[in-house]
Design a protein around this motif. Sequence first.
Motif, PDB file in Angstrom:
ATOM      1  N   LEU A 150       0.799  -1.221   0.000  1.00 35.86           N
ATOM      2  CA  LEU A 150       0.000   0.000   0.000  1.00 35.86           C
ATOM      3  C   LEU A 150       0.835   1.277   0.000  1.00 35.86           C
ATOM      4  CD1 LEU A 150      -2.720  -1.045   2.626  1.00 35.86           C
ATOM      5  CD2 LEU A 150      -2.648  -1.484   0.167  1.00 35.86           C
ATOM      6  N   SER A 151       2.143   1.145  -0.059  1.00 38.33           N
ATOM      7  CA  SER A 151       3.005   2.316   0.136  1.00 38.33           C
ATOM      8  C   SER A 151       2.904   3.342  -0.982  1.00 38.33           C
ATOM      9  CB  SER A 151       4.458   1.882   0.312  1.00 38.33           C
ATOM     10  OG  SER A 151       4.893   1.168  -0.821  1.00 38.33           O
ATOM     11  N   ASN A 152       2.416   2.939  -2.164  1.00 38.30           N
ATOM     12  CA  ASN A 152       2.304   3.891  -3.283  1.00 38.30           C
ATOM     13  C   ASN A 152       0.938   4.575  -3.362  1.00 38.30           C
ATOM     14  OD1 ASN A 152       4.906   3.451  -4.153  1.00 38.30           O
ATOM     15  ND2 ASN A 152       4.351   1.886  -5.638  1.00 38.30           N
ATOM     16  N   LEU A 153       0.059   4.287  -2.408  1.00 38.55           N
ATOM     17  CA  LEU A 153      -1.287   4.858  -2.432  1.00 38.55           C
ATOM     18  C   LEU A 153      -1.376   6.072  -1.514  1.00 38.55           C
ATOM     19  CD1 LEU A 153      -3.358   1.539  -2.200  1.00 38.55           C
ATOM     20  CD2 LEU A 153      -2.541   2.727  -4.242  1.00 38.55           C
ATOM     21  N   ASP A 154      -2.332   6.964  -1.807  1.00 39.13           N
ATOM     22  CA  ASP A 154      -2.511   8.111  -0.924  1.00 39.13           C
ATOM     23  C   ASP A 154      -3.178   7.653   0.377  1.00 39.13           C
ATOM     24  OD1 ASP A 154      -5.415   8.166  -1.128  1.00 39.13           O
ATOM     25  OD2 ASP A 154      -5.179   9.088  -3.089  1.00 39.13           O
ATOM     26  N   ALA A 155      -3.207   8.565   1.367  1.00 33.13           N
ATOM     27  CA  ALA A 155      -3.588   8.190   2.733  1.00 33.13           C
ATOM     28  C   ALA A 155      -4.979   7.571   2.812  1.00 33.13           C
ATOM     29  CB  ALA A 155      -3.492   9.406   3.647  1.00 33.13           C
ATOM     30  N   LYS A 156      -5.974   8.185   2.176  1.00 34.74           N
ATOM     31  CA  LYS A 156      -7.344   7.675   2.268  1.00 34.74           C
ATOM     32  C   LYS A 156      -7.470   6.323   1.580  1.00 34.74           C
ATOM     33  CE  LYS A 156     -12.194   8.745   1.389  1.00 34.74           C
ATOM     34  NZ  LYS A 156     -12.468   7.372   0.909  1.00 34.74           N
ATOM     35  N   LEU A 157      -6.834   6.199   0.418  1.00 32.86           N
ATOM     36  CA  LEU A 157      -6.918   4.950  -0.333  1.00 32.86           C
ATOM     37  C   LEU A 157      -6.219   3.822   0.415  1.00 32.86           C
ATOM     38  CD1 LEU A 157      -8.138   3.856  -2.880  1.00 32.86           C
ATOM     39  CD2 LEU A 157      -6.070   4.507  -4.123  1.00 32.86           C
ATOM     40  N   ARG A 158      -5.162   4.164   1.139  1.00 31.83           N
ATOM     41  CA  ARG A 158      -4.465   3.152   1.934  1.00 31.83           C
ATOM     42  C   ARG A 158      -5.396   2.563   2.987  1.00 31.83           C
ATOM     43  NH1 ARG A 158       1.633   5.117   3.320  1.00 31.83           N
ATOM     44  NH2 ARG A 158       1.634   3.101   4.360  1.00 31.83           N
ATOM     45  N   VAL A 159      -6.157   3.421   3.639  1.00 33.73           N
ATOM     46  CA  VAL A 159      -7.099   2.943   4.655  1.00 33.73           C
ATOM     47  C   VAL A 159      -8.158   2.054   4.016  1.00 33.73           C
ATOM     48  CG1 VAL A 159      -8.864   3.643   6.324  1.00 33.73           C
ATOM     49  CG2 VAL A 159      -6.707   4.892   6.202  1.00 33.73           C
ATOM     50  N   ASP A 160      -8.690   2.501   2.875  1.00 32.68           N
ATOM     51  CA  ASP A 160      -9.709   1.701   2.181  1.00 32.68           C
ATOM     52  C   ASP A 160      -9.149   0.343   1.757  1.00 32.68           C
ATOM     53  OD1 ASP A 160     -11.463   3.806   2.469  1.00 32.68           O
ATOM     54  OD2 ASP A 160     -11.177   4.577   0.436  1.00 32.68           O
ATOM     55  N   MET A 161      -7.929   0.337   1.209  1.00 38.14           N
ATOM     56  CA  MET A 161      -7.360  -0.893   0.689  1.00 38.14           C
ATOM     57  C   MET A 161      -6.925  -1.847   1.801  1.00 38.14           C
ATOM     58  SD  MET A 161      -7.538  -1.674  -2.407  1.00 38.14           S
ATOM     59  CE  MET A 161      -6.391  -3.035  -2.320  1.00 38.14           C
ATOM     60  N   ARG A 162      -6.448  -1.304   2.920  1.00 35.54           N
ATOM     61  CA  ARG A 162      -6.049  -2.214   4.001  1.00 35.54           C
ATOM     62  C   ARG A 162      -7.275  -2.940   4.565  1.00 35.54           C
ATOM     63  NH1 ARG A 162      -4.456   2.351   8.511  1.00 35.54           N
ATOM     64  NH2 ARG A 162      -6.446   2.369   9.632  1.00 35.54           N
ATOM     65  N   ASN A 163      -8.415  -2.238   4.601  1.00 36.59           N
ATOM     66  CA  ASN A 163      -9.651  -2.888   5.030  1.00 36.59           C
ATOM     67  C   ASN A 163     -10.069  -3.957   4.028  1.00 36.59           C
ATOM     68  OD1 ASN A 163      -9.727  -1.199   7.256  1.00 36.59           O
ATOM     69  ND2 ASN A 163     -11.122   0.273   6.301  1.00 36.59           N
ATOM     70  N   ALA A 164      -9.918  -3.644   2.734  1.00 34.11           N
ATOM     71  CA  ALA A 164     -10.284  -4.601   1.696  1.00 34.11           C
ATOM     72  C   ALA A 164      -9.390  -5.837   1.754  1.00 34.11           C
ATOM     73  CB  ALA A 164     -10.192  -3.944   0.320  1.00 34.11           C
ATOM     74  N   ILE A 165      -8.082  -5.623   1.921  1.00 36.24           N
ATOM     75  CA  ILE A 165      -7.140  -6.745   1.986  1.00 36.24           C
ATOM     76  C   ILE A 165      -7.464  -7.645   3.166  1.00 36.24           C
ATOM     77  CG2 ILE A 165      -4.736  -7.307   2.547  1.00 36.24           C
ATOM     78  CD1 ILE A 165      -3.915  -4.989   0.714  1.00 36.24           C
ATOM     79  N   ARG A 166      -7.756  -7.038   4.301  1.00 32.51           N
ATOM     80  CA  ARG A 166      -8.101  -7.823   5.489  1.00 32.51           C
ATOM     81  C   ARG A 166      -9.368  -8.659   5.237  1.00 32.51           C
ATOM     82  NH1 ARG A 166      -6.461 -10.269  10.125  1.00 32.51           N
ATOM     83  NH2 ARG A 166      -8.065 -10.232  11.714  1.00 32.51           N
ATOM     84  N   ASP A 167     -10.381  -8.046   4.657  1.00 38.24           N
ATOM     85  CA  ASP A 167     -11.643  -8.755   4.397  1.00 38.24           C
ATOM     86  C   ASP A 167     -11.445  -9.898   3.396  1.00 38.24           C
ATOM     87  OD1 ASP A 167     -12.893  -7.025   6.125  1.00 38.24           O
ATOM     88  OD2 ASP A 167     -13.751  -5.759   4.554  1.00 38.24           O
ATOM     89  N   ILE A 168     -10.666  -9.616   2.333  1.00 39.39           N
ATOM     90  CA  ILE A 168     -10.429 -10.633   1.304  1.00 39.39           C
ATOM     91  C   ILE A 168      -9.638 -11.808   1.879  1.00 39.39           C
ATOM     92  CG2 ILE A 168      -9.211 -11.091  -0.861  1.00 39.39           C
ATOM     93  CD1 ILE A 168      -9.902  -8.105  -1.577  1.00 39.39           C
ATOM     94  N   GLN A 169      -8.624 -11.501   2.682  1.00 41.34           N
ATOM     95  CA  GLN A 169      -7.815 -12.564   3.277  1.00 41.34           C
ATOM     96  C   GLN A 169      -8.665 -13.464   4.168  1.00 41.34           C
ATOM     97  OE1 GLN A 169      -6.709 -13.013   6.691  1.00 41.34           O
ATOM     98  NE2 GLN A 169      -5.290 -14.681   6.214  1.00 41.34           N
ATOM     99  N   LYS A 170      -9.549 -12.868   4.946  1.00 45.04           N
ATOM    100  CA  LYS A 170     -10.402 -13.662   5.822  1.00 45.04           C
ATOM    101  C   LYS A 170     -11.396 -14.508   5.014  1.00 45.04           C
ATOM    102  CE  LYS A 170      -8.491 -12.797   9.581  1.00 45.04           C
ATOM    103  NZ  LYS A 170      -7.671 -13.900  10.127  1.00 45.04           N
ATOM    104  N   GLU A 171     -11.886 -13.950   3.921  1.00 47.80           N
ATOM    105  CA  GLU A 171     -12.828 -14.695   3.091  1.00 47.80           C
ATOM    106  C   GLU A 171     -12.157 -15.884   2.423  1.00 47.80           C
ATOM    107  OE1 GLU A 171     -15.791 -13.973  -0.757  1.00 47.80           O
ATOM    108  OE2 GLU A 171     -15.116 -12.267   0.442  1.00 47.80           O
TER     109      GLU A 171
END
Length: 370
Positions: free
Chosen positions: A164-185
């Motif tokens: 996520l290091s190349n993403l802006d601050a808001k997108l990083r938060v959105d993507m980290r939530n998405a990654i967590r959800d996808i990994q759990k699924e």
Amino acid sequence: MSTEITFEKVIKKYGDNTVIPALSLRVQPSEFFTLLGPSGCGKTTLLRMVAGFNSIEGGEICFNKKAINASSPQDRNIGMVFQNYAIFPHLTVKKNITFGLENRKIKLSKADIEKKVATMMDVVQISQFKDRLPENLSGGQQQRIALARAIVIEPSVLLMDEPLSNLDAKLRVDMRNAIRDIQKEVGITTLYVTHDQEEAMAVSDRIAVMNLGKIQHVGTPQNIYHRPANVFVANFIGRTNIIERELQFNGEIATLVFDDNHRVVLNSLDTTNYETRTVKISIRPEEFIIAENNEGIRGQVLNNMFLGLNTHYNVQLVDGEQVEIIQESTIGQIIEPGTWVGLKIKADKINVFEYESELSITKGVVNNVQ
């Protein structure tokens, strides 16, 4: 079946320079496990050893107790997501995700490939972009492609290096939530590398804090934050004030002496050394309480910073030390610079470390370093 990753006294050398000395660790099946630490601590080196991109000079890395040291990267059945996405710019979203399936040793039918790719695009929520080229997508959407391409091949382990290091601050938060959800699924064992402590705490089941090639603390985000194993971890995770004070004993009763006007009795120590001595203590900014009637540790406010929910203060204590304090903001009650205040501390939140070793002597530290 989910994969367990074990590291048994793993060594990495560059010439005569040992950058990872005899590291042992266990990542549980289906766990989201993060390697966290400053630049140069060895976390990416360790990840690349798992991937097969770096050699191993000693010890073993095992998937489900089977050593992979001698296996080539393509034989380790891993999926990898890089910092720079590494997707093909000339292929559509769908063809990017399809690529890995079409090039596997075990050939799948066209119908099976279509089904897997469609399912994965739904999981990462990019089905509506399937016919677009990457250049027409946002950074977050491109990262979803990279994630889908890594997972669709059903790897034993998913490796993610600062994704996520190349993403802006808001997108990083959105993507980290998405990654967590996808990994759990999906339920895949995931080894994640980052230097961002907030990101690590947001996504991880457990975290290994690394420094100079060694693991300092392995535990849940909550345990590492509230009960760090040593001064390095306390400083690296979140914000804290490290100060030195005298620890006195009356029998087994421990008292921290802050100044002539304030002492704190501690019931949270794990020590059999009842000698009075100087120790280092960690107090997080939010664990101070600005006391009514100026009771407690005396200090003078140097500056304030209103940040909406909270107000941050720098306070100089009577002995000249400066501490950072965070208080919940209240209407019309910001304390102005120059004001003398009294500070109290939530005693159960204080972490105490031996002066020389800088190791914690506070009850409740759970450290799974092997």
